[in-house]
Design a protein around this motif. Structure first.
Motif, PDB file in Angstrom:
ATOM      1  N   LYS A  39       0.809  -1.220   0.000  1.00 42.46           N
ATOM      2  CA  LYS A  39       0.000   0.000   0.000  1.00 42.46           C
ATOM      3  C   LYS A  39       0.845   1.274   0.000  1.00 42.46           C
ATOM      4  CE  LYS A  39      -3.811  -2.378   2.225  1.00 42.46           C
ATOM      5  NZ  LYS A  39      -4.747  -2.425   3.319  1.00 42.46           N
ATOM      6  N   THR A  40       2.182   1.127  -0.051  1.00 39.90           N
ATOM      7  CA  THR A  40       3.033   2.323  -0.040  1.00 39.90           C
ATOM      8  C   THR A  40       2.979   3.066  -1.367  1.00 39.90           C
ATOM      9  OG1 THR A  40       4.963   1.027  -0.689  1.00 39.90           O
ATOM     10  CG2 THR A  40       4.619   1.375   1.677  1.00 39.90           C
ATOM     11  N   GLY A  41       2.505   2.413  -2.415  1.00 33.51           N
ATOM     12  CA  GLY A  41       2.415   3.057  -3.721  1.00 33.51           C
ATOM     13  C   GLY A  41       1.042   3.614  -4.035  1.00 33.51           C
ATOM     14  N   ASP A  42       0.146   3.572  -3.068  1.00 30.09           N
ATOM     15  CA  ASP A  42      -1.219   4.046  -3.308  1.00 30.09           C
ATOM     16  C   ASP A  42      -1.279   5.536  -3.622  1.00 30.09           C
ATOM     17  OD1 ASP A  42      -2.048   1.476  -2.843  1.00 30.09           O
ATOM     18  OD2 ASP A  42      -2.948   1.874  -0.881  1.00 30.09           O
ATOM     19  N   ASP A  43      -0.225   6.269  -3.275  1.00 36.38           N
ATOM     20  CA  ASP A  43      -0.202   7.707  -3.540  1.00 36.38           C
ATOM     21  C   ASP A  43       0.495   8.053  -4.857  1.00 36.38           C
ATOM     22  OD1 ASP A  43       2.419   7.136  -2.888  1.00 36.38           O
ATOM     23  OD2 ASP A  43       2.617   8.742  -1.395  1.00 36.38           O
ATOM     24  N   ALA A  66      15.773   1.219  -5.757  1.00 38.73           N
ATOM     25  CA  ALA A  66      16.477   0.205  -4.961  1.00 38.73           C
ATOM     26  C   ALA A  66      17.159   0.798  -3.732  1.00 38.73           C
ATOM     27  CB  ALA A  66      17.494  -0.531  -5.828  1.00 38.73           C
ATOM     28  N   GLY A  67      17.605   2.040  -3.807  1.00 42.19           N
ATOM     29  CA  GLY A  67      18.268   2.672  -2.668  1.00 42.19           C
ATOM     30  C   GLY A  67      17.302   3.213  -1.629  1.00 42.19           C
ATOM     31  N   GLY A  68      15.994   3.081  -1.887  1.00 42.31           N
ATOM     32  CA  GLY A  68      14.995   3.538  -0.939  1.00 42.31           C
ATOM     33  C   GLY A  68      14.386   4.893  -1.266  1.00 42.31           C
ATOM     34  N   LYS A  69      14.950   5.609  -2.206  1.00 40.06           N
ATOM     35  CA  LYS A  69      14.439   6.923  -2.597  1.00 40.06           C
ATOM     36  C   LYS A  69      13.042   6.772  -3.190  1.00 40.06           C
ATOM     37  CE  LYS A  69      15.526  10.616  -5.890  1.00 40.06           C
ATOM     38  NZ  LYS A  69      16.486  11.018  -6.938  1.00 40.06           N
ATOM     39  N   ARG A  70      12.100   7.588  -2.715  1.00 38.37           N
ATOM     40  CA  ARG A  70      10.730   7.583  -3.223  1.00 38.37           C
ATOM     41  C   ARG A  70      10.630   8.525  -4.411  1.00 38.37           C
ATOM     42  NH1 ARG A  70       7.594   3.546  -1.639  1.00 38.37           N
ATOM     43  NH2 ARG A  70       5.749   4.766  -2.155  1.00 38.37           N
ATOM     44  N   VAL A  71      10.016   8.043  -5.482  1.00 37.45           N
ATOM     45  CA  VAL A  71       9.809   8.853  -6.686  1.00 37.45           C
ATOM     46  C   VAL A  71       8.400   8.590  -7.211  1.00 37.45           C
ATOM     47  CG1 VAL A  71      12.267   8.916  -7.345  1.00 37.45           C
ATOM     48  CG2 VAL A  71      10.790   7.082  -8.204  1.00 37.45           C
ATOM     49  N   LEU A  72       7.921   9.501  -8.055  1.00 41.67           N
ATOM     50  CA  LEU A  72       6.629   9.285  -8.700  1.00 41.67           C
ATOM     51  C   LEU A  72       6.726   8.102  -9.660  1.00 41.67           C
ATOM     52  CD1 LEU A  72       5.604  12.981  -9.471  1.00 41.67           C
ATOM     53  CD2 LEU A  72       4.586  11.453  -7.759  1.00 41.67           C
TER      54      LEU A  72
END
Length: 163
Positions: free
Chosen positions: A6-10, A16-22
């Motif tokens: 559910k972390t991609g629901d937004d 892979a390094g953990g950075k969140r991107v659109l």
């Protein structure tokens, strides 16, 4: 552990390094195209009996996983990770292009395997465009661009061989 986080629901995802991107980030688009190309090559591979073309497709899929790792880890300098892959692709082009004769434009779809390889070639070309887009927004290894350009040539040749 569930596959559903559910972390991609937004509309975001993690590199892979953990950075969140659109999810429409150029790197994510490129990773999606690489994944799609790898899957289509897998489908073509399943339709081929044992032999050199099947083995070439298997190796290409392994190369694509290396490229996916380079992109997911945001490594603009791939170092020597693709040098042997480029040698492999170029060697196969040189060896196999003598087996085909071109007399003008080629209409895809002369057989199930050649059609899958032609689809894979067009996906490879889109993947190359996605790589160029990523390169405009950040670093991408020149070897990735070279590999994808050569790969589409090899896929064209393989499609002609499998007609």
């Amino acid at each position: 552990m569930s596959i559903t986080t559910k972390t991609g629901d937004d509309g975001t995802t993690s590199l892979a390094g953990g950075k969140r991107v659109l999810k429409n980030h150029p790197g994510i688009c490129l990773l999606g195209s690489l994944d799609e190309l790898c899957c289509f090559l897998g489908e073509a591979k399943c339709q081929i009996g044992k032999g050199p073309v099947r083995e070439i497709l298997q190796v290409i899929q392994e190369h694509l996983f290396v490229i996916m790792e380079i992109i997911a880890l945001e490594q603009p300098d791939a170092g020597d990770k693709l040098s042997n892959s480029l040698i492999y692709i170029e060697g196969n082009i040189k060896k196999l292009e003598t087996r085909i004769t071109l007399k003008g434009f080629v209409i895809p779809g002369t057989g199930p395997v050649s059609a899958k390889l032609d689809i894979s070639r067009t996906i490879c070309r889109r993947t190359e465009r996605d790589a160029v887009s990523l390169g405009q927004n950040g670093g991408i290894s020149p070897d990735v661009l070279i590999y994808l350009n050569r790969l589409s040539d090899l896929l064209f040749i393989l499609a002609r061989i499998m007609e």
